[in-house]
Write a protein that holds these residues in place. Sequence first.
Motif, PDB file in Angstrom:
ATOM      1  N   SER A   1       0.819  -1.217   0.000  1.00 30.44           N
ATOM      2  CA  SER A   1       0.000   0.000   0.000  1.00 30.44           C
ATOM      3  C   SER A   1       0.851   1.264   0.000  1.00 30.44           C
ATOM      4  O   SER A   1       0.373   2.337  -0.377  1.00 30.44           O
ATOM      5  CB  SER A   1      -0.937   0.011   1.215  1.00 30.44           C
ATOM      6  N   GLN A   2       2.115   1.138   0.410  1.00 29.90           N
ATOM      7  CA  GLN A   2       2.933   2.330   0.594  1.00 29.90           C
ATOM      8  C   GLN A   2       3.154   3.092  -0.709  1.00 29.90           C
ATOM      9  O   GLN A   2       3.134   4.326  -0.721  1.00 29.90           O
ATOM     10  CB  GLN A   2       4.286   1.950   1.217  1.00 29.90           C
ATOM     11  N   ASP A   3       3.349   2.379  -1.814  1.00 31.72           N
ATOM     12  CA  ASP A   3       3.559   3.061  -3.087  1.00 31.72           C
ATOM     13  C   ASP A   3       2.356   3.904  -3.462  1.00 31.72           C
ATOM     14  O   ASP A   3       2.494   5.052  -3.917  1.00 31.72           O
ATOM     15  CB  ASP A   3       3.848   2.041  -4.196  1.00 31.72           C
ATOM     16  N   GLN A   4       1.149   3.352  -3.271  1.00 31.92           N
ATOM     17  CA  GLN A   4      -0.063   4.097  -3.596  1.00 31.92           C
ATOM     18  C   GLN A   4      -0.268   5.288  -2.650  1.00 31.92           C
ATOM     19  O   GLN A   4      -0.716   6.351  -3.069  1.00 31.92           O
ATOM     20  CB  GLN A   4      -1.289   3.182  -3.554  1.00 31.92           C
ATOM     21  N   VAL A   5       0.079   5.087  -1.378  1.00 34.09           N
ATOM     22  CA  VAL A   5      -0.036   6.181  -0.409  1.00 34.09           C
ATOM     23  C   VAL A   5       0.894   7.331  -0.793  1.00 34.09           C
ATOM     24  O   VAL A   5       0.493   8.506  -0.798  1.00 34.09           O
ATOM     25  CB  VAL A   5       0.277   5.673   1.019  1.00 34.09           C
ATOM     26  N   GLU A   6       2.140   7.010  -1.132  1.00 39.73           N
ATOM     27  CA  GLU A   6       3.089   8.053  -1.512  1.00 39.73           C
ATOM     28  C   GLU A   6       2.674   8.729  -2.815  1.00 39.73           C
ATOM     29  O   GLU A   6       2.805   9.953  -2.960  1.00 39.73           O
ATOM     30  CB  GLU A   6       4.495   7.457  -1.647  1.00 39.73           C
ATOM     31  N   LEU A   7       2.176   7.953  -3.772  1.00 42.04           N
ATOM     32  CA  LEU A   7       1.725   8.533  -5.035  1.00 42.04           C
ATOM     33  C   LEU A   7       0.531   9.447  -4.805  1.00 42.04           C
ATOM     34  O   LEU A   7       0.436  10.524  -5.420  1.00 42.04           O
ATOM     35  CB  LEU A   7       1.362   7.420  -6.022  1.00 42.04           C
ATOM     36  N   PHE A   8      -0.367   9.052  -3.923  1.00 45.91           N
ATOM     37  CA  PHE A   8      -1.521   9.899  -3.615  1.00 45.91           C
ATOM     38  C   PHE A   8      -1.069  11.228  -3.023  1.00 45.91           C
ATOM     39  O   PHE A   8      -1.559  12.298  -3.404  1.00 45.91           O
ATOM     40  CB  PHE A   8      -2.460   9.177  -2.638  1.00 45.91           C
ATOM     41  N   ARG A   9      -0.125  11.172  -2.098  1.00 42.64           N
ATOM     42  CA  ARG A   9       0.382  12.413  -1.496  1.00 42.64           C
ATOM     43  C   ARG A   9       1.010  13.309  -2.564  1.00 42.64           C
ATOM     44  O   ARG A   9       0.816  14.523  -2.568  1.00 42.64           O
ATOM     45  CB  ARG A   9       1.412  12.078  -0.412  1.00 42.64           C
ATOM     46  N   GLU A  10       1.765  12.701  -3.463  1.00 36.71           N
ATOM     47  CA  GLU A  10       2.414  13.464  -4.521  1.00 36.71           C
ATOM     48  C   GLU A  10       1.378  14.092  -5.453  1.00 36.71           C
ATOM     49  O   GLU A  10       1.484  15.264  -5.825  1.00 36.71           O
ATOM     50  CB  GLU A  10       3.331  12.539  -5.315  1.00 36.71           C
ATOM     51  N   GLN A  11       0.361  13.314  -5.827  1.00 35.86           N
ATOM     52  CA  GLN A  11      -0.615  13.784  -6.796  1.00 35.86           C
ATOM     53  C   GLN A  11      -1.617  14.788  -6.228  1.00 35.86           C
ATOM     54  O   GLN A  11      -2.314  15.464  -6.981  1.00 35.86           O
ATOM     55  CB  GLN A  11      -1.372  12.584  -7.386  1.00 35.86           C
ATOM     56  N   THR A  12      -1.702  14.892  -4.914  1.00 41.83           N
ATOM     57  CA  THR A  12      -2.573  15.908  -4.315  1.00 41.83           C
ATOM     58  C   THR A  12      -1.811  17.200  -4.045  1.00 41.83           C
ATOM     59  O   THR A  12      -2.384  18.162  -3.546  1.00 41.83           O
ATOM     60  CB  THR A  12      -3.194  15.408  -2.988  1.00 41.83           C
ATOM     61  N   GLY A  13      -0.535  17.229  -4.385  1.00 41.49           N
ATOM     62  CA  GLY A  13       0.258  18.442  -4.204  1.00 41.49           C
ATOM     63  C   GLY A  13      -0.053  19.479  -5.267  1.00 41.49           C
ATOM     64  O   GLY A  13      -0.752  19.228  -6.250  1.00 41.49           O
ATOM     65  N   ALA A  14       0.489  20.656  -5.062  1.00 40.45           N
ATOM     66  CA  ALA A  14       0.269  21.769  -5.994  1.00 40.45           C
ATOM     67  C   ALA A  14       0.766  21.400  -7.380  1.00 40.45           C
ATOM     68  O   ALA A  14       1.848  20.826  -7.551  1.00 40.45           O
ATOM     69  CB  ALA A  14       0.991  23.017  -5.489  1.00 40.45           C
ATOM     70  N   GLY A  15      -0.016  21.766  -8.412  1.00 35.59           N
ATOM     71  CA  GLY A  15       0.377  21.534  -9.785  1.00 35.59           C
ATOM     72  C   GLY A  15       0.038  20.159 -10.317  1.00 35.59           C
ATOM     73  O   GLY A  15       0.275  19.874 -11.485  1.00 35.59           O
ATOM     74  N   HIS A  16      -0.505  19.297  -9.474  1.00 38.69           N
ATOM     75  CA  HIS A  16      -0.894  17.965  -9.937  1.00 38.69           C
ATOM     76  C   HIS A  16      -2.410  17.935 -10.110  1.00 38.69           C
ATOM     77  O   HIS A  16      -3.053  18.934 -10.246  1.00 38.69           O
ATOM     78  CB  HIS A  16      -0.400  16.894  -8.963  1.00 38.69           C
ATOM     79  N   GLY A  17      -3.009  16.836 -10.127  1.00 36.30           N
ATOM     80  CA  GLY A  17      -4.443  16.692 -10.304  1.00 36.30           C
ATOM     81  C   GLY A  17      -4.782  15.253 -10.566  1.00 36.30           C
ATOM     82  O   GLY A  17      -5.858  14.947 -11.073  1.00 36.30           O
ATOM     83  N   GLY A  18      -3.862  14.384 -10.215  1.00 35.69           N
ATOM     84  CA  GLY A  18      -4.068  12.969 -10.480  1.00 35.69           C
ATOM     85  C   GLY A  18      -4.682  12.217  -9.331  1.00 35.69           C
ATOM     86  O   GLY A  18      -4.756  10.992  -9.361  1.00 35.69           O
TER      87      GLY A  18
END
Length: 375
Positions: free
Chosen positions: A254-271
């Motif tokens: 689950s850790q990869d998805q958790v980290e990707l979610f955090r990254e994609q909710t950051g400024a300039g993303h939208g994934g």
Amino acid sequence: MTRLSHLRDLYSAKGPFVTAYLDATRSTETGAHEVELRWRAQREQLAEAGAPDALLDALEPVATAPTGVPGENTLVLVGAGTEVLFSSAVPGRIQERATYAPVPDLGPLALALGQTLPYVLVHIDRTGADIDVVGPLGQSEEHTEVKGGEHHISKVHAGGWSYRRYEHRAENLWESNASDVAQQIDTILAESSIPLLLVTGDTRANELFQQHLGTRGKEAVVTLDSGGRAAGSDEQAVQEDVRQAIAAKVVRDSQDQVELFREQTGAGHGGALTGRAQIVGALQKAQVDTLLVTADFADDTTVYVGPDPSQIAVDEAELKAMGVDDGFAARADSALLRATIATDAGVVVVPKGRLQLEDGVGALLRYSDESTPSA
């Protein structure tokens, strides 16, 4: 990440559906009677909700029969018309509930599946191995015994000219037996998507076995501290080690998805998105690649759905605006999972404390567009 496509057939059946989560634990002398009493209470509740007697009669012998699962377990039942569509015992106790509704209530089942994994368990010694393939709900799917040669299987600790010859033969035979076991495991893993290989038993045999494993086996293997192949081995300790190994693997995965979610909710993303309403909008367009839910996810808020699982809306007016006039109300958690499974998205159960998800749910998207606001 868990793919729940094997549950898709339940959504293609014609409802309404009975879904029951029944505590099927029989660990005491009165356990069977207690299960019957619990089912009787659920049956009365379902009858009051409108479930027909013919369907309840079909479910009753399954509900009251032994599950064959030791210890605490919960029986999950889904039925429609006069047929039992699904029945499976889940290890552990899930909070009991029973519903009669247009959509199967698969939320607790999906959570259980998201916190466990299928695995292969190998009890190995120097003469071969017992191999068990175990499904995601703890059900035994296949048992194989690999028998190797036993001639000169033990090293001879004696002097004389023949000592080294016997020792060499024994080592060669151990390695041959371990290679046979590894070949069997490589075949099982090649024919399945099983992500976890658990090994217990003789240390030297295990070392030789792992040397002969293919790449996939070496990536999946975990050695357990307890147990062995001999009679009298502590299987309870083995099963506890199995549970711990599964839990650790689920957290790692689950850790990869958790980290990707955090990254994609950051400024300039939208994934990535979070919150019921935004995810409903993404599911309408089949944008969701992975649905993330908290370990205690439960949402009995009403949403509206149509005959097609991707027909989902936050209210009846929105569903009608989509051109769906024969929609109906459904629990939000059941409807979200229905649309997720129907669009072949994955489900990740986020370990407690890892993410703060609005309404207990988030999503990683296959694509984003200007019409989909970011979280």
